[in-house]
Design an enzyme around this catalytic site. Sequence first.
Site, PDB file in Angstrom:
ATOM      1  N   LYS A  49     -12.583  29.809  51.271  1.00 39.54           N
ATOM      2  CA  LYS A  49     -13.171  31.084  50.891  1.00 39.54           C
ATOM      3  C   LYS A  49     -14.581  30.672  50.853  1.00 39.54           C
ATOM      4  O   LYS A  49     -15.039  29.933  49.676  1.00 39.54           O
ATOM      5  CB  LYS A  49     -12.709  31.780  49.609  1.00 39.54           C
ATOM      6  CG  LYS A  49     -13.151  33.186  49.718  1.00 39.54           C
ATOM      7  CD  LYS A  49     -13.088  34.023  48.501  1.00 39.54           C
ATOM      8  CE  LYS A  49     -14.423  33.729  47.630  1.00 39.54           C
ATOM      9  NZ  LYS A  49     -15.633  34.154  48.103  1.00 39.54           N
ATOM     10  N   GLU A  89     -16.347  21.231  40.970  1.00 40.79           N
ATOM     11  CA  GLU A  89     -17.646  20.663  40.800  1.00 40.79           C
ATOM     12  C   GLU A  89     -18.518  21.803  40.465  1.00 40.79           C
ATOM     13  O   GLU A  89     -18.577  22.855  41.148  1.00 40.79           O
ATOM     14  CB  GLU A  89     -17.985  20.293  42.443  1.00 40.79           C
ATOM     15  CG  GLU A  89     -17.185  19.249  43.004  1.00 40.79           C
ATOM     16  CD  GLU A  89     -17.827  17.907  42.577  1.00 40.79           C
ATOM     17  OE1 GLU A  89     -18.822  17.854  41.824  1.00 40.79           O
ATOM     18  OE2 GLU A  89     -17.100  16.987  43.014  1.00 40.79           O
ATOM     19  N   CYS A  95     -27.088  22.109  42.415  1.00 38.40           N
ATOM     20  CA  CYS A  95     -26.180  22.024  41.159  1.00 38.40           C
ATOM     21  C   CYS A  95     -26.915  20.938  40.253  1.00 38.40           C
ATOM     22  O   CYS A  95     -26.931  20.828  38.937  1.00 38.40           O
ATOM     23  CB  CYS A  95     -24.912  21.636  41.692  1.00 38.40           C
ATOM     24  SG  CYS A  95     -24.675  20.343  42.629  1.00 38.40           S
ATOM     25  N   GLU A 112     -28.428  26.785  32.975  1.00 32.87           N
ATOM     26  CA  GLU A 112     -28.568  26.665  34.281  1.00 32.87           C
ATOM     27  C   GLU A 112     -29.494  27.798  34.914  1.00 32.87           C
ATOM     28  O   GLU A 112     -29.037  28.844  34.915  1.00 32.87           O
ATOM     29  CB  GLU A 112     -27.375  26.398  34.930  1.00 32.87           C
ATOM     30  CG  GLU A 112     -27.558  26.036  36.556  1.00 32.87           C
ATOM     31  CD  GLU A 112     -26.413  25.656  37.164  1.00 32.87           C
ATOM     32  OE1 GLU A 112     -25.564  26.543  37.200  1.00 32.87           O
ATOM     33  OE2 GLU A 112     -26.287  24.704  37.788  1.00 32.87           O
TER      34      GLU A 112
HETATM   35  P1  NAD Z   1     -20.145  31.152  41.651  1.00 28.78           P
HETATM   36  O1  NAD Z   1     -19.192  30.306  40.540  1.00 28.78           O
HETATM   37  O2  NAD Z   1     -20.422  32.517  41.130  1.00 28.78           O
HETATM   38  O3  NAD Z   1     -19.031  31.499  42.875  1.00 28.78           O
HETATM   39  C1  NAD Z   1     -18.710  30.385  43.501  1.00 28.78           C
HETATM   40  C2  NAD Z   1     -17.575  31.067  44.467  1.00 28.78           C
HETATM   41  O4  NAD Z   1     -16.184  31.319  43.516  1.00 28.78           O
HETATM   42  C3  NAD Z   1     -17.732  32.339  45.461  1.00 28.78           C
HETATM   43  O5  NAD Z   1     -17.112  31.950  46.458  1.00 28.78           O
HETATM   44  C4  NAD Z   1     -17.127  33.440  44.727  1.00 28.78           C
HETATM   45  O6  NAD Z   1     -16.967  34.214  45.412  1.00 28.78           O
HETATM   46  C5  NAD Z   1     -16.144  32.544  43.931  1.00 28.78           C
HETATM   47  N1  NAD Z   1     -15.406  33.399  42.914  1.00 28.78           N
HETATM   48  C6  NAD Z   1     -16.125  34.090  42.165  1.00 28.78           C
HETATM   49  N2  NAD Z   1     -15.243  34.789  40.882  1.00 28.78           N
HETATM   50  C7  NAD Z   1     -13.951  34.161  41.252  1.00 28.78           C
HETATM   51  C8  NAD Z   1     -12.770  33.933  40.235  1.00 28.78           C
HETATM   52  N3  NAD Z   1     -12.717  34.635  39.336  1.00 28.78           N
HETATM   53  N4  NAD Z   1     -11.665  33.345  40.808  1.00 28.78           N
HETATM   54  C9  NAD Z   1     -12.002  32.463  42.122  1.00 28.78           C
HETATM   55  N5  NAD Z   1     -12.994  32.508  42.894  1.00 28.78           N
HETATM   56  C10 NAD Z   1     -14.057  33.057  42.337  1.00 28.78           C
HETATM   57  O7  NAD Z   1     -21.163  30.442  41.909  1.00 28.78           O
HETATM   58  P2  NAD Z   1     -22.401  30.611  43.030  1.00 28.78           P
HETATM   59  O8  NAD Z   1     -23.133  31.516  42.175  1.00 28.78           O
HETATM   60  O9  NAD Z   1     -21.829  31.036  44.283  1.00 28.78           O
HETATM   61  O10 NAD Z   1     -22.980  29.210  42.992  1.00 28.78           O
HETATM   62  C11 NAD Z   1     -23.849  28.612  42.029  1.00 28.78           C
HETATM   63  C12 NAD Z   1     -23.261  27.727  41.192  1.00 28.78           C
HETATM   64  O11 NAD Z   1     -22.483  26.621  41.819  1.00 28.78           O
HETATM   65  C13 NAD Z   1     -24.148  26.931  40.035  1.00 28.78           C
HETATM   66  O12 NAD Z   1     -23.619  27.146  38.977  1.00 28.78           O
HETATM   67  C14 NAD Z   1     -24.061  25.578  40.747  1.00 28.78           C
HETATM   68  O13 NAD Z   1     -24.502  24.671  39.998  1.00 28.78           O
HETATM   69  C15 NAD Z   1     -22.634  25.407  41.405  1.00 28.78           C
HETATM   70  N6  NAD Z   1     -22.600  24.071  42.315  1.00 28.78           N
HETATM   71  C16 NAD Z   1     -22.153  23.238  41.978  1.00 28.78           C
HETATM   72  C17 NAD Z   1     -22.134  22.137  42.915  1.00 28.78           C
HETATM   73  C18 NAD Z   1     -21.361  20.746  42.428  1.00 28.78           C
HETATM   74  O14 NAD Z   1     -21.270  19.786  43.516  1.00 28.78           O
HETATM   75  N7  NAD Z   1     -21.235  20.402  41.275  1.00 28.78           N
HETATM   76  C19 NAD Z   1     -22.357  22.261  44.071  1.00 28.78           C
HETATM   77  C20 NAD Z   1     -23.273  23.533  44.495  1.00 28.78           C
HETATM   78  C21 NAD Z   1     -23.317  24.527  43.442  1.00 28.78           C
END
Ligand code: NAD
Length: 508
Positions: free
Chosen positions: A198, A272, A306, A407
């Site tokens: 997803k 992650e 991230c 963040e």
């Molecule tokens: P997010 O956590 O809001 O969303 C990530 C994904 O999770 C999306 O596909 C979203 O639809 C889904 N999601 C949302 N609610 C959910 C739930 N309750 N259950 C399951 N899935 C759900 O993150 P974002 O805003 O898309 O991305 C930014 C974040 O990602 C930042 O915190 C960043 O640090 C992190 N990030 C981490 C890494 C890493 O490798 N550590 C890499 C890239 C981004």
Amino acid sequence: MHTSLTEEARVQYRVHPPAFLDGKAKLLLIDGKLVPSVSGKTFKTYNPSTGKVLAEVAEAGREDIDRAVAAARRAFEEGPWSRFKPFDRQAVLLRLADLVEKHFDELCLIDTLDMGGPIARTSAARRRGVALLRYYAGLATATHGHTIDNSVDGDIFSYTLKEPVGVVAAINPWNGPLGLAIWKIAPVLATGCTMVLKPAEQAPLSPLRLGELCLEAGVPAGVVNIVTGFGEAGAALSAHPGVDKIAFTGSTEVGQHIVRASAGNMKRVSVELGGKSPNIVFADADLDQAVPGAAMAVFNNSGQICSAGTRLFVQRSIHDEFVQRVAAFAKTLRVGDPLDPQTQLGPLVSDTQLERVTGYLASGKAEGAQALSGGQRITEGALADGYFVAPTIFANVTDSMAIAREEIFGPVISAMPFDSIEEVIRRGNDTPYGLGAGVWTRDIGNAQRVSRGLRTGSVWVNCYQAMDPAVPFGGYKMSGYGRESGTEHMEEYLQTKAVWVKNPPEKR
Ligand code: NAD
């Protein structure tokens, strides 16, 4: 410096728009077929540099997740995939690598339009995307168990088998749609698992195009399913009893939901998550390298990375000069239309993200931080309709300010002076996160002490955000657990089975 689209880029895009963006609604990939959602619902994805709709995309609901998981289960247990040898899986991965290489111009253009990454950046990701697929292709035939000498009485022999964990739910964020999708698909194909991916709702297009390339590469139906939708679809997937493992990349908050949802059937989980990474500059560093290094450790991808080095600790004797130089460098960066090859910073991904980042800019100022560069949304000229924020460095920051603790995920550096190595290690670790860190020094002793002292999954010395398919990446503390890349990544997708074989007595 703020730029608008060059005539050359305009012409190029008008003449060669990606064929994938044909105006038709983009469908889900389930069981080898492109299908609408059961409900028929769709949602819109936007071009963040104009705020205009880019495409309609099928919105997966619970029934679609059920269908996708069932397809992945069938493919894992009964399909031809279950009989693929390591060599066959390797061949599929190599074909996919060739296709990604061949279609990369289209893929990176889709990402630039969908999430706003400058074309110079998204096109430079070609090498990494292709290298990831070829690296995992290599590991597909290099993975094996062990024979283990045991001390049990009698003629009894033991060995381990490495077996695919099963059906994987991969859930991704939006900040690197293509690269993150490849990073999830490659180990699944290498280990013989199957998956439901997803992508993020803000930028789902390049993963869907990648799904088509998977089919073209000969990935059997049901092995890679791609469902687009919102958090509810992710939640249904992560709680699904038919899923054996969740590979999640995203925010720490959603990561906690994922871990809780996994408990129902004890799924394997790798998460992650977010970061607030320290980047530490000693007075003896090569400042000509450290200044752009510290700036781009945050301004790359407009800060939407991230492991961005957002807490910039500078040794006091050079602090004022250093932050002024970073501010001067920030002012030279070209912020503009991401289709322009000269652009270095594009827009933020969405209006929501813009609101979040400008909220932090306001909170930094209200708490007494001083913006030496940027500090605001860009509202002038051709960029006014997009979600552009000027690259910002805040000075006069204290450890307790929200901009130093939380963040932001935008182009915002919080700079602070430090005096001693012990102090900077302690302050560097004074965060719930532990993803990345940087150290800039010519003193190998300082570099080693800081690298060992920081509780983070990666430390970069005199560089920042170097990545390679062979080098593991992941978090400590609330930045998550599990590793991606390297042989460690394969282990996340494998079960280890111990087999004991007792030799029967010789027949008389
Ligand atoms: P997010 O956590 O809001 O969303 C990530 C994904 O999770 C999306 O596909 C979203 O639809 C889904 N999601 C949302 N609610 C959910 C739930 N309750 N259950 C399951 N899935 C759900 O993150 P974002 O805003 O898309 O991305 C930014 C974040 O990602 C930042 O915190 C960043 O640090 C992190 N990030 C981490 C890494 C890493 O490798 N550590 C890499 C890239 C981004």
